[in-house]
Design a protein around this motif. Structure first.
Motif: not given
Length: 264
Positions: A144-147, A182-189, A209-213
């Motif tokens: 996903d691209r989150v803006v 968001v890289p694959q295998g991670t989440l933006w929360v 970068g704040g991403m959660v695996p």
């Protein structure tokens, strides 16, 4: 012949009868009625800990970072089987995760005995969760691209604005601009009370970068179990963008004893 005397001596030297021996023993060692209750209590405690570890665990909410969805003192029930059989977190899911390596660089050291007692109490919702446990809303998944934000101040996911009806009244979707993939295998929360939540936005410049695996996700928060007046499921409530709607469930962050701004 003095047979009576011989009989008396013989009676004194003869071994006691079995019934007499058992009666004497029970008199000396009376059965403890509490033993059965203690064993039952231990069995129940073991069952609760196993159930909490592998199936469903209550988590105490210590902060207001997800108001109005979750209030301080709420206990949410986290479904640990939600992602065990091939399912993965979706946009809008409320997830509990281990923030080690993403929100916390390393797990803080502590007294092992105290840690074990705290873990047992937290497992049944009597104490705050571990310092590295958080609960947030999934806003973006892998790819996903989150803006933030569009001209109307809304978060966009893959070019589609997200109607975040769950936000705290008066809160902006974010006062911190960002544009991430968001890289694959991670989440933006993110938390629902954006002005009082420290989440993926606060770790943009750090490793990860704040991403959660996804592998760090403990489970999905499905219900508010306590207090009684707030019994409810965390219902779907909105579109999380990107090629179709997804549930936007309630969320917050569980920090108990909590890092990243304590209870932010």
């Amino acid at each position: 012949m003095d047979t009576e005397a011989h009989d008396t001596e013989r009676d004194r030297s003869s071994p006691p009868r079995t019934g007499d021996e058992e009666g004497s023993r029970s008199a000396r060692f009376p059965e403890a009625p509490w033993r059965g209750a203690a064993l039952l209590g231990a069995a129940c405690a073991a069952f609760l800990l196993l159930f909490s570890t592998f199936v469903m665990q209550p988590f105490l909410i210590p902060s207001g970072s997800m108001q109005p969805t979750l209030e301080i003192g709420d206990r949410v029930l986290v479904n640990k089987l939600a992602y065990r059989f091939g399912s993965v977190p979706q946009r809008g899911d409320v997830v509990v995760f281990d923030g080690t390596g993403s929100f916390v660089r390393e797990e803080p050291a502590g007294n092992p005995v105290t840690g074990l007692l705290r873990w047992a109490a937290a497992a049944v919702g009597l104490a705050e969760p571990a310092e590295t446990d958080y609960i947030k809303r999934v806003v973006g998944v892998g790819g996903d691209r989150v803006v933030c934000c569009d001209k109307r101040g809304r978060v966009e996911v893959n070019g589609r604005p997200v109607d975040e009806e769950y936000l705290y009244p008066g809160d902006a979707p974010s006062r911190v601009p960002f544009d991430i993939v968001v890289p694959q295998g991670t989440l933006w929360v993110m938390g629902d009370h954006r002005s009082h939540s420290r989440d993926s936005r606060d770790h943009l410049g750090e490793p990860g970068g704040g991403m959660v695996p996804v592998e760090k996700v403990v489970g999905r928060a499905d219900w508010i179990g306590w207090p009684v007046g707030r019994w409810s499921s965390l219902d779907e409530s909105g579109d999380q963008g990107s090629g179709g709607s997804a549930p936007a469930k309630h969320s917050t962050r569980v920090t108990a004893p909590g890092p990243v701004g304590s209870h932010g």
